[in-house]
Design a protein around this motif. Structure first.
Motif, PDB file in Angstrom:
ATOM      1  N   TRP A  65       0.827  -1.209   0.000  1.00  0.00           N
ATOM      2  CA  TRP A  65       0.000   0.000   0.000  1.00  0.00           C
ATOM      3  C   TRP A  65       0.862   1.260   0.000  1.00  0.00           C
ATOM      4  O   TRP A  65       0.512   2.256  -0.647  1.00  0.00           O
ATOM      5  CB  TRP A  65      -0.969  -0.014   1.185  1.00  0.00           C
ATOM      6  N   ILE A 110      -1.680  -6.423  -4.290  1.00  0.00           N
ATOM      7  CA  ILE A 110      -3.000  -5.787  -4.216  1.00  0.00           C
ATOM      8  C   ILE A 110      -3.759  -6.157  -5.486  1.00  0.00           C
ATOM      9  O   ILE A 110      -3.174  -6.116  -6.574  1.00  0.00           O
ATOM     10  CB  ILE A 110      -2.863  -4.250  -4.095  1.00  0.00           C
ATOM     11  N   PRO A 111      -5.038  -6.499  -5.386  1.00  0.00           N
ATOM     12  CA  PRO A 111      -5.799  -6.820  -6.597  1.00  0.00           C
ATOM     13  C   PRO A 111      -5.696  -5.695  -7.634  1.00  0.00           C
ATOM     14  O   PRO A 111      -5.750  -4.507  -7.290  1.00  0.00           O
ATOM     15  CB  PRO A 111      -7.230  -6.975  -6.089  1.00  0.00           C
ATOM     16  N   THR A 159      -8.375  -2.837  -7.717  1.00  0.00           N
ATOM     17  CA  THR A 159      -8.256  -1.946  -6.560  1.00  0.00           C
ATOM     18  C   THR A 159      -7.032  -1.048  -6.708  1.00  0.00           C
ATOM     19  O   THR A 159      -7.111   0.166  -6.509  1.00  0.00           O
ATOM     20  CB  THR A 159      -8.149  -2.768  -5.257  1.00  0.00           C
ATOM     21  N   LEU A 176     -12.161   1.467  -0.873  1.00  0.00           N
ATOM     22  CA  LEU A 176     -11.543   0.315  -1.544  1.00  0.00           C
ATOM     23  C   LEU A 176     -10.491  -0.336  -0.663  1.00  0.00           C
ATOM     24  O   LEU A 176     -10.412  -1.557  -0.569  1.00  0.00           O
ATOM     25  CB  LEU A 176     -10.942   0.739  -2.885  1.00  0.00           C
ATOM     26  N   LYS A 177      -9.690   0.490  -0.004  1.00  0.00           N
ATOM     27  CA  LYS A 177      -8.663  -0.042   0.889  1.00  0.00           C
ATOM     28  C   LYS A 177      -9.321  -0.820   2.030  1.00  0.00           C
ATOM     29  O   LYS A 177      -8.885  -1.917   2.383  1.00  0.00           O
ATOM     30  CB  LYS A 177      -7.807   1.101   1.438  1.00  0.00           C
ATOM     31  N   THR A 186     -12.080  -2.378   2.111  1.00  0.00           N
ATOM     32  CA  THR A 186     -12.798  -3.587   1.732  1.00  0.00           C
ATOM     33  C   THR A 186     -11.937  -4.589   0.969  1.00  0.00           C
ATOM     34  O   THR A 186     -12.449  -5.603   0.499  1.00  0.00           O
ATOM     35  CB  THR A 186     -14.024  -3.234   0.867  1.00  0.00           C
ATOM     36  N   THR A 187     -10.640  -4.303   0.840  1.00  0.00           N
ATOM     37  CA  THR A 187      -9.737  -5.182   0.127  1.00  0.00           C
ATOM     38  C   THR A 187      -8.886  -5.946   1.125  1.00  0.00           C
ATOM     39  O   THR A 187      -8.206  -5.355   1.962  1.00  0.00           O
ATOM     40  CB  THR A 187      -8.824  -4.393  -0.838  1.00  0.00           C
TER      41      THR A 187
END
Length: 107
Positions: free
Chosen positions: A3, A53-54, A57, A100-101, A103-104
């Protein structure tokens, strides 16, 4: 760590966009160099972040940082409009990125 790398990628995107504007206005060699360095670092760091990270996202957050950061830079560096509606929509971009962060899973 992924991140942090993603945020750095977004910041490099903003720096590249600033240099595009500087190149457009002044046609100086350092602005052209800044475009290449900022853009290259941005894509390279995004590539690293996508390992953990996906992709959807990571890309959404990267473009959000670029869009919000570019708009904020324009307001402060180039005296672009600071209209309340623009600020509201920047806040919405940031809220979307945070969502997004949140929920990822993963990194």
């Amino acid at each position: 760590m992924a991140w942090i790398i993603l945020v750095l990628a977004g910041l490099m995107e903003v720096s590249g966009v600033i240099m595009i504007n500087e190149w457009h206005k002044k046609r100086k060699w350092w602005a052209a160099l800044g475009m290449v360095v900022g853009g290259s670092l941005s894509l390279g760091l995004l590539t690293l972040a996508i390992r953990s990270i996906p992709m959807g996202t990571a890309y959404a957050i990267w473009t959000g940082i670029g869009a919000a950061g570019g708009t904020i830079a324009g307001m402060f560096l180039y005296h672009e409009s600071r209209d309340l509606k623009r600020i509201l929509f920047i806040i919405l971009i940031i809220v979307g990125a945070v969502g997004l962060k949140a929920t990822t899973g993963g990194a």
